[in-house]
Design an enzyme around this catalytic site. Sequence first.
Site, PDB file in Angstrom:
ATOM      1  N   LYS A 275       4.958   3.254  11.421  1.00 53.36           N
ATOM      2  CA  LYS A 275       4.893   4.527  10.436  1.00 53.36           C
ATOM      3  C   LYS A 275       4.756   5.532  11.414  1.00 53.36           C
ATOM      4  CE  LYS A 275       2.215   2.651   7.402  1.00 53.36           C
ATOM      5  NZ  LYS A 275       2.394   1.437   6.853  1.00 53.36           N
TER       6      LYS A 275
ATOM      7  N   GLU B 298       0.818  -0.971   0.014  1.00 48.80           N
ATOM      8  CA  GLU B 298      -0.026  -0.082   0.034  1.00 48.80           C
ATOM      9  C   GLU B 298       0.981   1.232   0.055  1.00 48.80           C
ATOM     10  OE1 GLU B 298      -2.818   0.183   3.308  1.00 48.80           O
ATOM     11  OE2 GLU B 298      -3.612   2.207   2.436  1.00 48.80           O
TER      12      GLU B 298
ATOM     13  N   ARG C 266       6.120 -13.024   9.006  1.00 48.83           N
ATOM     14  CA  ARG C 266       6.709 -11.788   8.997  1.00 48.83           C
ATOM     15  C   ARG C 266       8.086 -11.824   9.379  1.00 48.83           C
ATOM     16  NH1 ARG C 266       2.798  -7.797   8.676  1.00 48.83           N
ATOM     17  NH2 ARG C 266       3.936  -6.306   9.547  1.00 48.83           N
TER      18      ARG C 266
END
Length: 562
Positions: free
Chosen positions: A268, A32, A258
Amino acid sequence: PVDTQAMFKQGFLNDVYNERPVKPVFTRFPPEPNGFLHIGHAKAIAINFGFAKYHGGNCYLRFDDTNPEAEEEIYFTAIEDTVRWLGFTPYKITYSSDNFQKLYDLAEKLIGLDKAYVCHCNDDEIKLQRGGEKGASPRFRCKHAEQSVEENLQKFRDMRDGKYKPREAFLRMKQDITDGNPQMWDLAAYRVLDKPHHRTGSDWKIYPTYDFTHCLCDSFEGITHSLCTTEFVLSRVSYEWLNKTLGVYEPMQREYGRLSMTGTVLSKRKLKELVDRKIVRGWDDPRLYTLIAVRRRGVPPGAILEFVNELGVTTSNSIIQIVRFEQTIRRYLERTVPRLMLVLDPVPVVIEDADEFDGSEITVPFSKNAAMGDHKIKFTKTVYIDRSDFREVDSKDYFRLAPGKTVGLLQAPFPIKATSFTKDEATGKVTEIRAAFDRETKKPKTFIQWVGTDGSRKCEVRVYNSLFKSENPAAAEGGWLSDINPDSEVVYPDALIESGFDEVKRRAPWPEAAGESELGKGGPESVRFQAMRVAYFALDKDSTDDKIILNRIVSLKEDKEK
Ligand code: ATP
Ligand code: MG
Ligand code: MG
């Protein structure tokens, strides 16, 4: 050269292929565009591009740009750049938003199949329908699920035409609320958003959700193996449900663990806070683990691939310490970069009896690897050594320079013995050392690096340490921001680098050593070298023709860390 194929030959990824052994393989890396990629994404890139490459197929770079509230232009460019820097070429660059019309049409089709309805419930109502707090009460559908196909179609078109404000209406898939999997409890497919989209402007007032978009875009692109991280395991059922219900081509979704890094932050929100508070120099500050930061620091892309490869791919998450990553980088640099002499904190040594050697040329190899060649440096009567390699008072267990003590100078004609020194009384710092050649001692205990006065250049060196004091900043007393290491960046403004630097720069990134000529070309960060006895360094992007700025990539040995 790195064997980046190893992880596809056995284990999880081999099993995934064998579940659907088709050719050609198509995969996709679907970020994204709402932030910069981080070290975890390198795993996703290596897996998706690598898997396709290993099986003679192709990988798309697909921007999953369905949320105009979070997405920005700079991220598109930075993400593509990073993928290419890692050595991968997207088969095609696509955008979920290119499919907005197609997705819309399929939503109408789903409504036509009585498999979707427009709902007007709020968050609390939906929560209750899904079993309430802890799923304690029975699940049920709201009255909107009873609407006729015609009514749903009309309302959905009204949504499209802007007749509803955000949250007043959304399209829900009619799945199976009796299923134990929450991903089947009538997920949202479309929501109203009053935001112009980066690519489609104000064409659309409704935007599809991840759950509706991802599986269909995979289907449109003919993705054979859709590889994602394990938090999507439960989504596999809804992924399959939607493609099957609509009767479109069905890709296969499989999930791997992950990659997370301890001792740093990757979210972020936290990165933004570090940037906004000017704790770091920006999103690409070499102390961060965004891929633009890791790149700026000088970590070669090949080392990142080697790292991902070494960790291997399974369904469990890898939680890795920074020191482990640095081990791989160090090993990689050890065999791929040239060596130079650099002095961080220079102090001059005048060698009284060196007149006959003043200005003499010495041929120095760039590496133990003879293929990297050699270069010439000039020995001079005055040389600079590092302040830390001199002691005013000698002791028995000390093997570097001190009054009356001999030390070797790497590549120089003879070892030197200090005779005297002068000190600045105000600062207490040694300003000059006097020495003489020690022609008797053939094998001094230690050789130290030096630079001459002819051809060497001043540079600024930035030595990075861990940005956080602990392995788990989030758990730090007083919050993660109070865990910042005050010594995370140590600057040496007056360092000196030998003249061989110019050739190192010209020949970067030394593909003959890396064996991967296509990797890591271009930017200043590809000018990498080992400063003997100091550390590995790369040229920083703030450098100019007049000013050399170097970043420490990693130390030479692990015990010097932190
Ligand atoms: P983040 O919130 O950390 O940015 P994300 O999942 O929102 O991660 P996306 O842009 O959606 O990021 O990620 C693109 C692809 O990269 C997805 O397929 C995702 O599963 C994968 N990915 C993201 N983070 C990791 C990670 N830490 N390890 C491995 N793969 C990851
Ligand atoms: Mg993301
Ligand atoms: Mg995501």
